[in-house]
Design a protein around this motif. Structure first.
Motif, short mmCIF file in Angstrom:
data_model
loop_
_atom_site.label_atom_id
_atom_site.label_comp_id
_atom_site.label_asym_id
_atom_site.label_seq_id
_atom_site.Cartn_x
_atom_site.Cartn_y
_atom_site.Cartn_z
N UNK A 138 0.71 -0.97 0.04
CA UNK A 138 -0.06 -0.04 -0.14
C UNK A 138 0.94 1.24 -0.10
N UNK B 92 -4.26 -11.38 -3.20
CA UNK B 92 -5.58 -11.54 -2.66
C UNK B 92 -5.77 -12.66 -2.15
N UNK C 50 -12.49 -14.74 -8.27
CA UNK C 50 -12.89 -13.77 -9.03
C UNK C 50 -11.76 -13.18 -9.95
N UNK D 52 -8.18 -11.89 -10.81
CA UNK D 52 -7.08 -12.49 -10.16
C UNK D 52 -6.93 -14.05 -10.56
N UNK E 243 -12.08 -7.77 -2.27
CA UNK E 243 -11.64 -9.20 -2.29
C UNK E 243 -10.24 -8.97 -2.91
N UNK E 244 -10.01 -8.11 -3.88
CA UNK E 244 -8.66 -7.90 -4.34
C UNK E 244 -8.05 -6.48 -4.61
N UNK E 245 -7.06 -6.50 -4.67
CA UNK E 245 -6.38 -5.03 -4.77
C UNK E 245 -6.85 -4.29 -6.00
N UNK F 140 -6.07 2.86 1.29
CA UNK F 140 -5.40 2.58 2.64
C UNK F 140 -5.05 1.28 2.69
N UNK F 141 -3.96 0.93 3.45
CA UNK F 141 -3.67 -0.56 3.61
C UNK F 141 -5.08 -1.06 4.56
N UNK F 142 -5.32 -2.57 4.05
CA UNK F 142 -6.36 -3.03 4.50
C UNK F 142 -6.21 -3.22 6.16
N UNK G 241 -7.90 -10.34 6.37
CA UNK G 241 -6.73 -10.94 6.23
C UNK G 241 -6.08 -10.76 4.94
N UNK G 242 -6.84 -9.66 4.34
CA UNK G 242 -6.27 -9.24 3.05
C UNK G 242 -4.97 -8.53 2.88
N UNK G 243 -4.14 -8.69 2.11
CA UNK G 243 -2.70 -8.09 2.12
C UNK G 243 -2.83 -6.73 1.33
N UNK G 244 -3.99 -6.53 0.85
CA UNK G 244 -3.84 -5.25 -0.30
C UNK G 244 -4.56 -4.05 0.42
N UNK G 245 -5.19 -3.33 -0.50
CA UNK G 245 -5.78 -2.10 -0.11
C UNK G 245 -7.36 -2.23 0.26
#
Lengths: 383, 76
Positions: free
Chosen positions: A36, A232, A242, A245, B12-14, B34-36, B42-46
């Protein structure tokens, strides 16, 4: 060098494309979707904007249905191997590049998929009635070459798309030679899966390509060929369901895609007319002054900028070598990875010499090539 | 924006979060990636953070455009 091999890849790339790839490597550089911090967000934004541009260009509403890959071959492998199960049947044409027929034949050998190849000559339309007659109970897909890489002809899609919709077939289109030069609308042409490269008429860098899934196509009908890290649902041990991805994993070719992004922002509205005008000029001038030259399709049916020919008494490879040595002309002899189309045209097994013109080619280069060809045709034996 | 008036939209996805940020920007809805928040997903994205007052309008805009999202939560 006089570069007449744009059907293989466009060259040189526009300076905006080169600059965008360089700029990404120097000052961008982050992996998208994997963090991020600002650089990762910038890469993600760039990737999203390319999806939006490609979706808009090809009549797709949902940009997440743009699946990036290595090139058209990569996208076609996903489309073909991802939709056909053991025992399924697929219909294709006698105009296909090996990027279509080889995946189909491999599936025939390894999965027991059966394949029907419908006869059609370069420059002719594929009769929907012929397709309909070939449909069997397990027919799942029609796979067609939109533009012939060897002959520069284009296959009309719309009626075929309508037939596929009516009969429940997945309509897979290889647009490697047409994306960027002949309009394709996934929606209006009834295409389910559209595969293309970013580095040919779209004029992006090599190593870029995409498979577009129609908004109406049920993505559950397509199985991924590669799975891995997507950034994801990282807690799951199976790939996400989805889009995009499900079909994109690992780090994408961001420098190449940055270049493609720049290419998609260029005004290329005159490219198709420029290519076709050069084809007509070359054919007119060559027919007037090159003894023994033979073309296979009338110029008014050539739409992609490619044109195939032979010189009487000369092999294609000898002609291409002579053109390279005498006038530094880069062109493509032989079968151009498209043996089926050469069988259809009657030019198998020796193939043809293919010139394929692009954005930087000029009338003066055509004159140089015609003069060189005339010299080769009138000269002594070539190797 | 004050902390007690913020919401986050989870994805669900960045790829979806970034698309959402672009869609909201075009609709004139102030939002930022922003960071999740780890306690929400538990998502590592946004995720997308925005004013609570804009959350319903944003959710409508995303749904109308077909942008998939998981849910809207109070910002940490």
């Amino acid at each position: 060098m006089i570069y007449f091999d744009h059907a293989a890849t466009s060259f040189p790339k526009p300076p905006e494309v080169v600059e965008a790839a360089r700029r990404f490597l120097e000052s961008g550089g982050a992996s998208p979707g994997r963090g991020s911090y600002p650089g990762a967000i910038d890469s993600g934004m760039l990737l999203c904007e390319i999806r939006e541009r490609l979706a808009a260009r090809f009549g797709l509403r949902d940009p997440m249905r743009v699946i990036f890959g290595l090139n058209a071959t990569d996208a076609l492998n996903l489309a073909i191997a991802g939709t056909l199960d053991p025992g399924d049947h697929a219909i294709t044409t006698a105009l296909e590049h090996n990027s279509v027929i080889r995946p189909l034949k491999e599936l025939e050998r390894r999965r027991g998929v059966s394949v029907t190849v419908l006869p059609v000559r370069p420059g002719e339309a594929l009769d929907p009635a012929d397709v309909a007659a070939a449909i069997a109970p397990r027919t799942r897909a029609l796979v067609v070459n939109h533009g012939s890489n060897s002959f520069g002809t284009v296959l009309p899609l719309r009626e075929l798309g309508a037939l596929c919709r009516a009969r429940g077939l997945t309509f897979i289109v290889d647009a490697a030679q047409t994306a960027g030069v002949v309009p394709v609308s996934i929606d209006e042409d009834g295409v389910d899966l559209l595969a293309f490269s970013g580095h040919k008429a779209l004029m992006g860098p090599m190593g870029t390509g995409a498979l577009l899934l129609a908004d109406s196509f049920d993505s559950a009908r397509l199985q991924p060929l590669r799975v891995g890290g997507t950034g994801s649902q990282s807690e799951r041990l199976l790939a996400p369901d989805f889009l995009p991805d499900r079909f994109e994993c690992g780090t994408p070719n961001m420098p190449g895609l940055a270049g493609l992004h720049a290419a998609l922002g260029l005004d290329t509205s005159g490219l198709a007319d420029h290519k076709r005008r050069l084809v007509r000029r070359f054919m007119d001038r060559a027919l007037a002054s090159v003894p023994g030259i033979a073309f296979y399709v009338p110029s008014d049916r050539l739409q992609t900028g490619a044109v195939s020919f032979n010189l009487a008494g000369r092999t294609p490879s000898a002609v291409a070598r002579a053109l390279s040595e005498r006038a530094d002309i880069a062109c493509r002899p032989g079968l151009q990875c498209s043996p089926l189309s050469h069988r259809s045209a009657g030019t198998f097994p020796q193939g043809t010499v293919r010139f394929s013109f692009g954005w930087r080619n000029t009338d003066a280069e055509i004159e140089t090539a015609v003069a060189a060809l005339a010299e080769v045709a009138r000269g002594g034996p070539t190797p | 924006m004050t902390a007690d008036a913020l919401r986050v939209i989870l994805f669900f996805s960045s790829n979806h979060a970034i698309w959402a940020a672009r869609v909201l920007d075009r609709r004139g809805i102030a939002a930022r990636l922003v960071p999740t928040p780890r306690h929400l997903s538990s998502e590592c994205g946004h995720a997308v953070e925005l004013r609570a007052a804009d959350a319903a309008r944003a959710a409508e805009a995303l749904a109308a455009r077909g942008v998939p999202f998981d849910r809207v939560e109070e910002a940490p």
